[in-house]
Design a protein around this motif. Sequence first.
Motif, mmCIF file in Angstrom:
data_model
loop_
_atom_site.group_PDB
_atom_site.id
_atom_site.type_symbol
_atom_site.label_atom_id
_atom_site.label_comp_id
_atom_site.label_asym_id
_atom_site.label_seq_id
_atom_site.Cartn_x
_atom_site.Cartn_y
_atom_site.Cartn_z
ATOM 1 N N SER A 250 0.887 -1.269 -0.206
ATOM 2 C CA SER A 250 0.196 0.084 -0.110
ATOM 3 C C SER A 250 0.826 1.332 -0.039
ATOM 4 C CB SER A 250 -0.978 -0.100 1.138
ATOM 5 O OG SER A 250 -1.979 -0.939 1.187
ATOM 6 N N ASP A 251 1.843 1.272 0.698
ATOM 7 C CA ASP A 251 2.788 2.212 0.659
ATOM 8 C C ASP A 251 3.605 2.638 -0.462
ATOM 9 O OD1 ASP A 251 2.074 2.891 3.652
ATOM 10 O OD2 ASP A 251 3.864 1.836 3.971
ATOM 11 N N VAL A 252 3.932 1.572 -1.136
ATOM 12 C CA VAL A 252 4.344 1.619 -2.547
ATOM 13 C C VAL A 252 3.603 2.251 -3.627
ATOM 14 C CG1 VAL A 252 5.257 0.349 -4.629
ATOM 15 C CG2 VAL A 252 6.131 -0.231 -2.282
ATOM 16 N N GLN A 253 2.492 1.755 -3.542
ATOM 17 C CA GLN A 253 1.366 2.450 -4.626
ATOM 18 C C GLN A 253 0.853 3.529 -4.183
ATOM 19 O OE1 GLN A 253 0.971 0.602 -7.147
ATOM 20 N NE2 GLN A 253 2.263 -0.966 -5.605
ATOM 21 N N ALA A 254 1.100 4.230 -2.894
ATOM 22 C CA ALA A 254 0.740 5.537 -2.295
ATOM 23 C C ALA A 254 1.840 6.499 -3.095
ATOM 24 C CB ALA A 254 0.600 5.951 -0.983
ATOM 25 N N VAL A 255 2.993 6.055 -3.109
ATOM 26 C CA VAL A 255 4.308 6.690 -3.451
ATOM 27 C C VAL A 255 4.000 6.907 -5.011
ATOM 28 C CG1 VAL A 255 6.761 6.732 -4.182
ATOM 29 C CG2 VAL A 255 5.740 6.327 -1.780
ATOM 30 N N ARG A 256 3.700 5.829 -5.511
ATOM 31 C CA ARG A 256 3.351 5.740 -7.215
ATOM 32 C C ARG A 256 2.471 6.780 -7.482
ATOM 33 N NH1 ARG A 256 1.619 1.899 -9.595
ATOM 34 N NH2 ARG A 256 2.273 2.436 -11.468
ATOM 35 N N GLN A 257 1.256 6.919 -6.765
ATOM 36 C CA GLN A 257 0.091 7.779 -6.968
ATOM 37 C C GLN A 257 0.745 9.253 -6.788
ATOM 38 O OE1 GLN A 257 -3.554 6.778 -4.862
ATOM 39 N NE2 GLN A 257 -2.804 4.619 -4.656
ATOM 40 N N TRP A 258 1.210 9.542 -5.504
ATOM 41 C CA TRP A 258 1.691 10.862 -5.564
ATOM 42 C C TRP A 258 2.983 11.280 -6.547
ATOM 43 C CZ3 TRP A 258 6.529 13.419 -4.900
ATOM 44 C CH2 TRP A 258 6.513 14.802 -4.460
ATOM 45 N N CYS A 259 3.614 10.617 -7.001
ATOM 46 C CA CYS A 259 4.688 10.868 -8.016
ATOM 47 C C CYS A 259 3.621 11.314 -9.490
ATOM 48 C CB CYS A 259 5.679 9.792 -8.458
ATOM 49 S SG CYS A 259 6.622 9.666 -7.173
ATOM 50 N N ALA A 260 2.712 10.292 -9.729
ATOM 51 C CA ALA A 260 2.003 10.578 -10.843
ATOM 52 C C ALA A 260 1.466 11.806 -10.946
ATOM 53 C CB ALA A 260 1.212 9.343 -11.147
ATOM 54 N N ALA A 261 0.701 12.229 -9.500
ATOM 55 C CA ALA A 261 0.040 13.368 -9.385
ATOM 56 C C ALA A 261 0.982 14.499 -9.704
ATOM 57 C CB ALA A 261 -0.618 13.320 -8.132
ATOM 58 N N ALA A 262 2.123 14.650 -9.088
ATOM 59 C CA ALA A 262 2.961 15.596 -9.319
ATOM 60 C C ALA A 262 3.512 15.936 -10.508
ATOM 61 C CB ALA A 262 4.272 15.198 -8.231
ATOM 62 N N LEU A 263 3.942 14.851 -11.374
ATOM 63 C CA LEU A 263 4.205 15.112 -12.698
ATOM 64 C C LEU A 263 2.879 15.480 -13.576
ATOM 65 C CD1 LEU A 263 6.263 11.872 -13.258
ATOM 66 C CD2 LEU A 263 7.155 14.145 -12.911
ATOM 67 N N ALA A 264 1.816 14.884 -13.197
ATOM 68 C CA ALA A 264 0.591 15.363 -13.905
ATOM 69 C C ALA A 264 0.110 16.804 -13.842
ATOM 70 C CB ALA A 264 -0.610 14.400 -13.887
ATOM 71 N N ARG A 265 0.212 17.373 -12.537
ATOM 72 C CA ARG A 265 -0.505 18.629 -12.131
ATOM 73 C C ARG A 265 0.449 19.610 -11.572
ATOM 74 N NH1 ARG A 265 -4.479 14.840 -10.146
ATOM 75 N NH2 ARG A 265 -3.765 15.403 -7.819
ATOM 76 N N GLY A 266 1.564 19.010 -11.208
ATOM 77 C CA GLY A 266 2.600 20.010 -10.620
ATOM 78 C C GLY A 266 2.229 20.381 -9.382
ATOM 79 N N PHE A 267 2.809 21.473 -8.700
ATOM 80 C CA PHE A 267 2.620 21.974 -7.313
ATOM 81 C C PHE A 267 1.971 23.223 -7.381
ATOM 82 C CE2 PHE A 267 6.115 18.675 -7.797
ATOM 83 C CZ PHE A 267 6.034 18.108 -6.376
ATOM 84 N N VAL A 268 1.632 23.488 -6.158
ATOM 85 C CA VAL A 268 1.085 24.484 -5.709
ATOM 86 C C VAL A 268 1.660 25.222 -4.284
ATOM 87 C CG1 VAL A 268 -1.065 24.012 -4.630
ATOM 88 C CG2 VAL A 268 -0.897 26.340 -5.637
ATOM 89 N N VAL A 269 1.777 26.585 -3.917
ATOM 90 C CA VAL A 269 2.115 26.816 -2.557
ATOM 91 C C VAL A 269 0.764 27.141 -1.724
ATOM 92 C CG1 VAL A 269 3.167 28.764 -0.994
ATOM 93 C CG2 VAL A 269 4.270 27.873 -3.275
ATOM 94 N N SER A 270 0.524 26.187 -0.832
ATOM 95 C CA SER A 270 -0.681 26.340 -0.104
ATOM 96 C C SER A 270 -0.322 26.236 1.490
ATOM 97 C CB SER A 270 -1.698 25.092 -0.143
ATOM 98 O OG SER A 270 -2.682 24.845 0.431
ATOM 99 N N GLN A 271 -0.947 27.436 2.136
ATOM 100 C CA GLN A 271 -0.692 27.787 3.496
ATOM 101 C C GLN A 271 0.869 27.514 3.945
ATOM 102 O OE1 GLN A 271 -3.093 24.898 5.893
ATOM 103 N NE2 GLN A 271 -4.889 25.976 5.012
ATOM 104 N N GLY A 272 1.676 28.180 3.126
ATOM 105 C CA GLY A 272 3.165 28.308 3.204
ATOM 106 C C GLY A 272 3.889 27.053 3.043
#
Length: 356
Positions: A250-272
């Motif tokens: 489950s942790d492995v898949q969570a990391v894969r989901q996070w990386c895919a989302a970061a590459l697809a949508r990028g980042f934003v500054v939220s609450q510092g």
Amino acid sequence: MSRIKHVVDVDTPPSAAAYARERQRPVYGASRAEVARHNKRAMAEYGDRLAADSIRNAPQPAPPVGAHPPTPELTDAGDIGQAVIDLLRVDRIEAARTRCLSRIVEEERHQAEEASRAALDARIDEALTAAWSAAAKREKVPGLLDDIVRWDAHERITQDRLNIGKRLREAIDERAVLEAREAVRGALDEIDDAVLDEAHAALADAVQAHERLALAGVAVDADAGALVDAGDDGVLSALRLWRSAVARWSDVQAVRQWCAAALARGFVVSQGSVVVVPPPRKRSGEYLRHDDAQRHNGPQAEALTQGSGAWQGDAPSWLGQGSHEALRWWVGLDEHERPEPRGVADLDDVVGVVSA
């Protein structure tokens, strides 16, 4: 010739049709008030029938559209999540952003003080010139101190300087999210190695636990009663190993989901903090365009990495998102038929699907 007599059966109640004929029969000999009441009652019944038919035949509203699942947090992804955090060092990006913002605040304060002094000097010079000129002409000297004290403070700082500070803050945030995205791309190969190592370790533990439970005649999803009935002291430790493997997967898949989302949508500054852009809100309505529905309501990067997307090669489309079900399916295959786990090196394919 005999007459036919109509016999009225008082024990049988009249039918609904008879009631209807009776309501439609003209009321002879009735007063105008009775006729008006009769017509009003008939119109009310007709209106009720129309309203009921309108409600019954009205198009049913579309069911509400559910929200996309949120992006997993690396801090919740166990040891592999912490390993990725250590590789990316987003905290350094956030620290650099904070120092730049602090410098802007310091400079703005200094400039505000300088602008205030310069404006005050100019105001004093202007007031003094007017007073000196009047005094030299032996005229009444205008007020000096009162006019300067009542001078509005907001005129001391120009709007241009405030706009420059605002734009600088925006540029700092833009630089921070760009650095975070480049950090993910730059460390993707290292993340891929760490993810695959953890995935293979979880699968190895799952196989060991499955084989140990199978020898005792117990399934991987056995309840407490089955464990007691097995009468094998090693069954409990094997089940613990299975549960640990499921958690690591489950942790492995969570990391894969996070990386895919970061590459697809990028980042934003939220609450510092620099965080992954959250999934878009799903939309509904009869005026929703097809391309908007695909962009906002279609599966996001997180969903595309789950299920069959967690494996290389062929995997059943019905495979769900649960790690327990995924590992149970995988260990149930013959050894030469088990597919390899998927890492994060090929997530650009997922990003392309989301962006299309």
